[in-house]
Design a protein around this motif. Sequence first.
Motif, PDB file in Angstrom:
ATOM      1  N   VAL A   2       0.833  -1.198   0.000  1.00 58.99           N
ATOM      2  CA  VAL A   2       0.000   0.000   0.000  1.00 58.99           C
ATOM      3  C   VAL A   2       0.870   1.251   0.000  1.00 58.99           C
ATOM      4  CG1 VAL A   2      -1.700   1.341   1.307  1.00 58.99           C
ATOM      5  CG2 VAL A   2      -1.967  -1.129   1.108  1.00 58.99           C
ATOM      6  N   ILE A   3       1.903   1.278   0.814  1.00 52.67           N
ATOM      7  CA  ILE A   3       2.769   2.462   0.882  1.00 52.67           C
ATOM      8  C   ILE A   3       3.497   2.680  -0.441  1.00 52.67           C
ATOM      9  CG2 ILE A   3       4.791   1.330   1.904  1.00 52.67           C
ATOM     10  CD1 ILE A   3       3.612   4.763   2.988  1.00 52.67           C
ATOM     11  N   GLN A   4       3.915   1.612  -1.099  1.00 50.01           N
ATOM     12  CA  GLN A   4       4.559   1.741  -2.404  1.00 50.01           C
ATOM     13  C   GLN A   4       3.590   2.304  -3.438  1.00 50.01           C
ATOM     14  OE1 GLN A   4       5.775  -2.375  -2.657  1.00 50.01           O
ATOM     15  NE2 GLN A   4       7.947  -1.828  -2.388  1.00 50.01           N
ATOM     16  N   ARG A   5       2.344   1.869  -3.409  1.00 51.26           N
ATOM     17  CA  ARG A   5       1.330   2.383  -4.335  1.00 51.26           C
ATOM     18  C   ARG A   5       1.097   3.871  -4.107  1.00 51.26           C
ATOM     19  NH1 ARG A   5      -3.249  -1.637  -2.920  1.00 51.26           N
ATOM     20  NH2 ARG A   5      -1.776  -3.016  -1.925  1.00 51.26           N
ATOM     21  N   HIS A   6       0.988   4.257  -2.845  1.00 53.32           N
ATOM     22  CA  HIS A   6       0.780   5.672  -2.521  1.00 53.32           C
ATOM     23  C   HIS A   6       1.972   6.509  -2.956  1.00 53.32           C
ATOM     24  CE1 HIS A   6      -2.791   5.575   0.442  1.00 53.32           C
ATOM     25  NE2 HIS A   6      -2.833   4.526  -0.348  1.00 53.32           N
ATOM     26  N   ARG A   7       3.158   5.987  -2.760  1.00 49.62           N
ATOM     27  CA  ARG A   7       4.362   6.719  -3.182  1.00 49.62           C
ATOM     28  C   ARG A   7       4.386   6.905  -4.702  1.00 49.62           C
ATOM     29  NH1 ARG A   7       8.528   3.795   0.994  1.00 49.62           N
ATOM     30  NH2 ARG A   7       8.142   5.208   2.732  1.00 49.62           N
ATOM     31  N   LEU A   8       3.955   5.894  -5.449  1.00 53.25           N
ATOM     32  CA  LEU A   8       3.896   6.026  -6.903  1.00 53.25           C
ATOM     33  C   LEU A   8       2.942   7.138  -7.311  1.00 53.25           C
ATOM     34  CD1 LEU A   8       3.850   2.263  -7.984  1.00 53.25           C
ATOM     35  CD2 LEU A   8       5.610   3.943  -8.564  1.00 53.25           C
ATOM     36  N   VAL A   9       1.772   7.173  -6.690  1.00 56.82           N
ATOM     37  CA  VAL A   9       0.788   8.216  -7.004  1.00 56.82           C
ATOM     38  C   VAL A   9       1.324   9.583  -6.588  1.00 56.82           C
ATOM     39  CG1 VAL A   9      -1.532   9.093  -6.499  1.00 56.82           C
ATOM     40  CG2 VAL A   9      -1.187   6.648  -6.924  1.00 56.82           C
ATOM     41  N   ASN A  10       1.870   9.678  -5.380  1.00 56.65           N
ATOM     42  CA  ASN A  10       2.422  10.954  -4.904  1.00 56.65           C
ATOM     43  C   ASN A  10       3.544  11.444  -5.810  1.00 56.65           C
ATOM     44  OD1 ASN A  10       0.712  11.267  -2.697  1.00 56.65           O
ATOM     45  ND2 ASN A  10       2.078  10.163  -1.321  1.00 56.65           N
ATOM     46  N   SER A  11       4.384  10.547  -6.263  1.00 53.34           N
ATOM     47  CA  SER A  11       5.473  10.921  -7.158  1.00 53.34           C
ATOM     48  C   SER A  11       4.936  11.447  -8.491  1.00 53.34           C
ATOM     49  CB  SER A  11       6.374   9.707  -7.396  1.00 53.34           C
ATOM     50  OG  SER A  11       7.420  10.033  -8.262  1.00 53.34           O
TER      51      SER A  11
END
Length: 108
Positions: A59-68
């Motif tokens: 989940v954190i990796q997915r959020h980081r992708l979107v935030n990036s």
Amino acid sequence: MNTSKEGSVARAIHEKLHSFFSPIHLEVVCESYMHNVPKGSEKHFRVQIVSEKFEGCSVIQRHRLVNSCLADELSGHVHALRIDAIPPSKWMGQKTPESPHCRGGGGL
């Protein structure tokens, strides 16, 4: 999504996410009306996105992708972004519920 009713920030978010993730589902909702901001503001958003790029990611990796992907918007126009990033293997057509209305920042 009907882009004719979106504001410019919502359109930019939608276009960037669509371009980068090639999602099978994408919903961008401006929830600024639920907060103490001037009418017509585009500061608070909810995003639900389903993409192959999320397979195998936490989940954190997915959020980081979107935030990036949305770094420019998050460093200026957008104050809050609620992310529901889902890999296709976990998506069953569920909709993200609407966020709760703002309580003014200090009233718990």
